[in-house]
Design an enzyme around this catalytic site. Sequence first.
Site, PDB file in Angstrom:
ATOM      1  N   PHE A   1       7.955 -24.405  -9.978  1.00 32.39           N
ATOM      2  CA  PHE A   1       9.193 -24.438 -10.751  1.00 32.39           C
ATOM      3  C   PHE A   1       9.018 -23.604 -12.017  1.00 32.39           C
ATOM      4  CE2 PHE A   1      11.118 -28.753  -9.257  1.00 32.39           C
ATOM      5  CZ  PHE A   1      11.207 -28.251  -7.971  1.00 32.39           C
ATOM      6  N   GLU A   2      10.012 -22.785 -12.318  1.00 34.00           N
ATOM      7  CA  GLU A   2      10.092 -22.054 -13.585  1.00 34.00           C
ATOM      8  C   GLU A   2      11.258 -22.661 -14.353  1.00 34.00           C
ATOM      9  OE1 GLU A   2       8.253 -19.402 -14.686  1.00 34.00           O
ATOM     10  OE2 GLU A   2       7.109 -18.831 -12.900  1.00 34.00           O
ATOM     11  N   ILE A   3      10.971 -23.248 -15.526  1.00 34.32           N
ATOM     12  CA  ILE A   3      11.977 -24.108 -16.168  1.00 34.32           C
ATOM     13  C   ILE A   3      12.687 -23.467 -17.354  1.00 34.32           C
ATOM     14  CG2 ILE A   3      10.771 -26.185 -15.394  1.00 34.32           C
ATOM     15  CD1 ILE A   3       9.771 -26.525 -18.308  1.00 34.32           C
TER      16      ILE A   3
END
Length: 438
Positions: free
Chosen positions: A309-311
């Site tokens: 995940f890239e948040i």
Amino acid sequence: MAAADLLSLSSSSSSSFVVLFSISIFHLLLLFVHSHSLNLTLTPINYDLYHSSDNLMEEIKDLVRRHPDKLTMDIMKGGNKGYGAEVPVVTYCKGKNENDERSKFRILLSFGQHGRELITAELALKILSILSEEQYLPSMDHATLNSTLDKLIIKVVPMENLNGRKLVEGGDLCERRNGRGVDLNRNWSVDWGEKEKDYNPYEENPGTAPFSEPETQIMRKLAISFDPHIWINVHSGMEALFMPYDHKNTTPDGLPLQRMKSLLEEVNHLHCQKHCMIGSGGGSVGYFAHGTATDFMYDIVRVPMAFTFEIYGDETASTKDCFKMFNPTDLSSYNRVLSDWSAAFFTIFKLAPHQLGDVHSKPSVLKMDKWVSIDEYLDGYLMERRNRYGKKMEVLELGMQEIRTYFRLFLLSSVLLMFMFCSRISKSKRPIVSAIPL
């Protein structure tokens, strides 16, 4: 002087003037660009919003002490050739019944693998605070939350790369690698060491060998022993929901793809307003990454759902202004990221067991597709023994190859002895022939 000579001299002087003028303008432009780059204001760490690594770990330890019925914490230590590392692991399990661990749905989350991505560790603290019930999600009632969490055991690594984080706090705001310059998300064994045309040796140093770094050795051992149903590696730099693979432009086929894609689309719809990128890391981010944790978790540990995940990411930030590029700098953005993404994780906690059907309801047993290599098993086993008895990693390293060799010889000799034993038994059971003719 003749008119033709004067005309020639005038033309020559004019040409020289143009050349000199052009050179001067070029030098002025260079000076402007250089001075502009020197005057670029780099955003410092905002400690009004962010914890220091020491303060964050103290808050997590205090949280664990206040909720011993839900949370436990271990500090896993490793070392290699004079370089040491510590990886904190917080386990959430109601009642902390270890015998019940294998029958629950198991989730492994890692934050802070890259030192400069401070917001990911803040999200880890937020999730742990909600798990302890000191904070609550506005969109989920208490009964629903308890019903969801009763079925889960969650291991959270709040800061995988503590040494790299210390370098960032010391002023190297663009540092993503560990304490000796290795990118921990290039140090895993799946497609390790492959280099693309745009390979950056500073940013993507994969180390001297797969698992050369104590941090990745610890994480491998943790993953193999815990055997999770879900793995999520949390980063910042953009907003995206990635599944395998990072090292090629493909995704898994069939049912695994359907399960992962369905879950990510639901998270995208509920928490990303459908603007998060979904797909394989290698096919979506614009470059291939070799030797990543998520590819190892999916291919080797056989985690059914493995994600990166890239948040958060600020596309307007200069590539030199790393704190701003990877971390929100104002209170409103900071709170929004933590609120939206903590809610996204609890949506996953709720939906993922249903996506995998009854896989999670049965105790984990040894299956052929869950076996790992002898090398992986021995490395994990020996690291656990080293942690328990405090022996130096260098001693284990020196004898690792010999131990593997002896173990293989032991297996081979055992098979040969068993074969010889069975042959003797079969020969001793020949039918008895009567000496009296019938």
